[in-house]
Design a protein around this motif. Structure first.
Motif, mmCIF file in Angstrom:
data_model
loop_
_atom_site.group_PDB
_atom_site.id
_atom_site.type_symbol
_atom_site.label_atom_id
_atom_site.label_comp_id
_atom_site.label_asym_id
_atom_site.label_seq_id
_atom_site.Cartn_x
_atom_site.Cartn_y
_atom_site.Cartn_z
ATOM 1 N N ARG A 50 13.175 -37.131 9.292
ATOM 2 C CA ARG A 50 12.308 -36.293 9.495
ATOM 3 C C ARG A 50 10.983 -36.407 9.759
ATOM 4 N N LEU A 51 10.653 -35.655 10.902
ATOM 5 C CA LEU A 51 9.316 -35.808 11.352
ATOM 6 C C LEU A 51 8.452 -34.879 11.128
ATOM 7 N N GLY A 52 9.118 -33.714 10.876
ATOM 8 C CA GLY A 52 8.326 -32.447 10.432
ATOM 9 C C GLY A 52 7.804 -31.620 11.742
ATOM 10 N N HIS A 53 7.998 -30.002 11.380
ATOM 11 C CA HIS A 53 7.418 -29.123 12.351
ATOM 12 C C HIS A 53 6.139 -29.007 12.659
ATOM 13 N N VAL A 54 5.215 -29.692 11.630
ATOM 14 C CA VAL A 54 3.859 -29.411 11.970
ATOM 15 C C VAL A 54 3.064 -30.709 12.310
ATOM 16 N N HIS A 55 3.427 -31.830 11.960
ATOM 17 C CA HIS A 55 2.663 -33.168 12.254
ATOM 18 C C HIS A 55 3.562 -34.219 12.869
ATOM 19 N N SER A 56 4.539 -34.092 13.558
ATOM 20 C CA SER A 56 5.293 -34.604 14.125
ATOM 21 C C SER A 56 4.603 -35.528 15.328
ATOM 22 N N PRO A 57 4.567 -36.762 15.424
ATOM 23 C CA PRO A 57 3.755 -37.475 16.386
ATOM 24 C C PRO A 57 4.583 -37.293 17.724
ATOM 25 N N LEU A 58 5.717 -36.863 17.859
ATOM 26 C CA LEU A 58 6.218 -36.795 19.222
ATOM 27 C C LEU A 58 6.247 -35.476 19.709
ATOM 28 N N ARG A 59 5.275 -35.161 20.478
ATOM 29 C CA ARG A 59 4.840 -33.751 21.013
ATOM 30 C C ARG A 59 4.422 -33.820 22.293
ATOM 31 N N THR A 60 4.481 -32.643 23.249
ATOM 32 C CA THR A 60 4.153 -32.616 24.434
ATOM 33 C C THR A 60 3.854 -31.195 24.658
ATOM 34 N N GLN A 61 3.267 -30.827 25.959
ATOM 35 C CA GLN A 61 3.242 -29.632 26.402
ATOM 36 C C GLN A 61 4.103 -29.317 27.799
ATOM 37 N N SER A 62 4.642 -28.238 27.807
ATOM 38 C CA SER A 62 5.476 -27.933 29.185
ATOM 39 C C SER A 62 4.504 -27.590 30.131
ATOM 40 N N GLU A 63 4.859 -28.244 31.441
ATOM 41 C CA GLU A 63 4.091 -28.209 32.407
ATOM 42 C C GLU A 63 4.254 -26.818 33.248
ATOM 43 N N HIS A 64 3.460 -26.557 34.537
ATOM 44 C CA HIS A 64 3.286 -25.427 35.193
ATOM 45 C C HIS A 64 4.482 -24.591 35.497
ATOM 46 N N GLU A 65 5.454 -25.529 35.743
ATOM 47 C CA GLU A 65 7.011 -24.931 36.001
ATOM 48 C C GLU A 65 7.803 -24.892 34.556
ATOM 49 N N GLY A 66 7.332 -25.060 33.429
ATOM 50 C CA GLY A 66 7.809 -25.085 32.188
ATOM 51 C C GLY A 66 8.477 -26.291 32.063
ATOM 52 N N GLY A 67 8.438 -27.456 32.462
ATOM 53 C CA GLY A 67 9.004 -28.494 32.324
ATOM 54 C C GLY A 67 8.548 -29.271 31.141
ATOM 55 N N PHE A 68 9.560 -30.066 30.507
ATOM 56 C CA PHE A 68 8.948 -31.239 29.592
ATOM 57 C C PHE A 68 9.858 -32.300 29.474
ATOM 58 N N GLN A 69 9.549 -33.478 29.005
ATOM 59 C CA GLN A 69 10.448 -34.547 28.692
ATOM 60 C C GLN A 69 9.761 -35.426 27.502
ATOM 61 N N PHE A 70 10.715 -36.361 26.630
ATOM 62 C CA PHE A 70 10.475 -37.121 25.777
ATOM 63 C C PHE A 70 11.371 -38.440 26.428
ATOM 64 N N GLU A 71 10.649 -39.499 26.456
ATOM 65 C CA GLU A 71 11.168 -40.805 26.888
ATOM 66 C C GLU A 71 11.021 -41.941 25.998
ATOM 67 N N GLY A 72 12.044 -42.967 25.978
ATOM 68 C CA GLY A 72 11.809 -44.094 25.246
ATOM 69 C C GLY A 72 12.401 -43.877 23.620
ATOM 70 N N LEU A 73 13.323 -42.901 23.550
ATOM 71 C CA LEU A 73 14.023 -42.713 22.067
ATOM 72 C C LEU A 73 15.296 -43.546 22.225
ATOM 73 N N PRO A 74 15.679 -43.786 20.881
ATOM 74 C CA PRO A 74 16.693 -44.711 20.705
ATOM 75 C C PRO A 74 17.937 -44.351 21.341
ATOM 76 N N PRO A 75 18.801 -45.515 21.838
ATOM 77 C CA PRO A 75 20.110 -44.835 22.482
ATOM 78 C C PRO A 75 20.968 -44.180 21.542
ATOM 79 N N GLU A 76 21.680 -43.220 21.920
ATOM 80 C CA GLU A 76 22.539 -42.497 21.167
ATOM 81 C C GLU A 76 21.893 -41.647 20.240
ATOM 82 N N ALA A 77 20.549 -41.381 20.550
ATOM 83 C CA ALA A 77 19.905 -40.412 19.698
ATOM 84 C C ALA A 77 20.393 -38.931 20.055
ATOM 85 N N LYS A 78 20.171 -38.104 18.821
ATOM 86 C CA LYS A 78 20.100 -36.823 19.099
ATOM 87 C C LYS A 78 19.042 -36.184 18.237
#
Length: 267
Positions: A50-78
């Motif tokens: 659990r990383l939390g809904h407030v202080h999670s270190p994994l966060r980003t902002q959606s870009e101009h076309e609404g896109g976002f991505q997260f990279e470098g997470l463990p294999p087979e992660a959900k």
């Protein structure tokens, strides 16, 4: 000597990407998207971080076309995804069995925030400091009454809600059930009048010995609020007392660590 930990690295890192859209399906830029939890395979099942809904270190902002991505997470992660945007209800994703896997095309739809507001009164006079709860499907939001007895709960997503209060001692109040909120709807005049209510009291004892079940947890479930019990703890002599709005109830009792719930019939 200190224990040694083994860390195994391997496999291709997981990548998650998607798009944030508004209620009309148009790309939404500048939304904060975060990972609030990660699920990984473990001993034939899955383990959750659990990383939390407030202080999670994994966060980003959606870009101009609404896109976002997260990279470098463990294999087979959900991952459990959350999102926030000004004027919109918070997005918290679904149950863990619905969490996306790497490569899934994620579409996060942000709806205009809904809200409920009203007052809590006793004999027509405002009551300060009362907690008001809005229960949706798998989530709850809350507010508190001010000096005028008024409260407001904003940031709600479209859903059907139960709105109830945590009443002061020696008072009760009927809950508001089946309150359906559409995107952007502001439901006002969701008021509560404190009443004397009904009292359920009795004694919890140990089966076989009749000894007091001191500290037993008694849950009284009102017919209008399935799954939302009012709790009372038995005293040293096993006596308990709980006050509710009038109606049919079921009683449950827990006693001791790991004890299972036992349904009781009032006598």
């Amino acid at each position: 000597p200190k224990d040694e930990a083994q860390i195994k690295l391997g496999g291709e890192p997981a990548r998650f990407s998607g798009i944030v859209v508004d209620a009309q399906g148009q790309p939404l830029a500048g939304a904060e998207v975060l990972v609030h939890a990660i699920s990984l395979p473990h001993d034939g099942g899955r383990i959750f971080f659990r990383l939390g809904h407030v202080h999670s270190p994994l966060r980003t902002q959606s870009e101009h076309e609404g896109g976002f991505q997260f990279e470098g997470l463990p294999p087979e992660a959900k991952i459990g995804i959350g999102a926030r945007s000004e004027g919109c209800a918070a997005y918290r994703g679904g149950d863990s069995d619905q969490w996306p896997r790497p490569g899934d095309g994620l579409v996060i739809t942000m709806y205009p925030e809904a809200a409920v507001a009203g007052r809590v009164l006793l004999d027509g006079e405002p009551v300060t400091g009362v907690t008001v709860l809005a229960h949706g499907q798998g989530h709850v939001s809350w507010g508190e009454t001010g000096e005028d007895g008024g409260y407001a709960i904003a940031g709600l997503r479209p859903d059907t809600y139960i709105v109830r209060i945590v009443p002061p001692d020696d008072c009760a109040a009927a809950a508001r059930t089946g309150l359906k909120l559409e995107p952007g709807q502001h439901a006002t005049d969701i008021d509560f009048e404190l009443i004397e209510g009904a009292v359920v009291e009795g004694r919890a004892t140990m089966a076989g010995t009749g000894e007091p079940a001191a500290g037993a947890h008694i849950g009284a479930v009102h017919e209008a609020l399935p799954g939302l019990p009012h709790w009372a703890d038995a005293d040293e002599q096993g006596h308990y007392r709980v006050r509710l709005a009038p109606g049919r109830i079921k009683l449950y009792c827990y006693h001791g660590a790991g004890d299972s719930a036992k349904q009781c019939e009032p006598k």
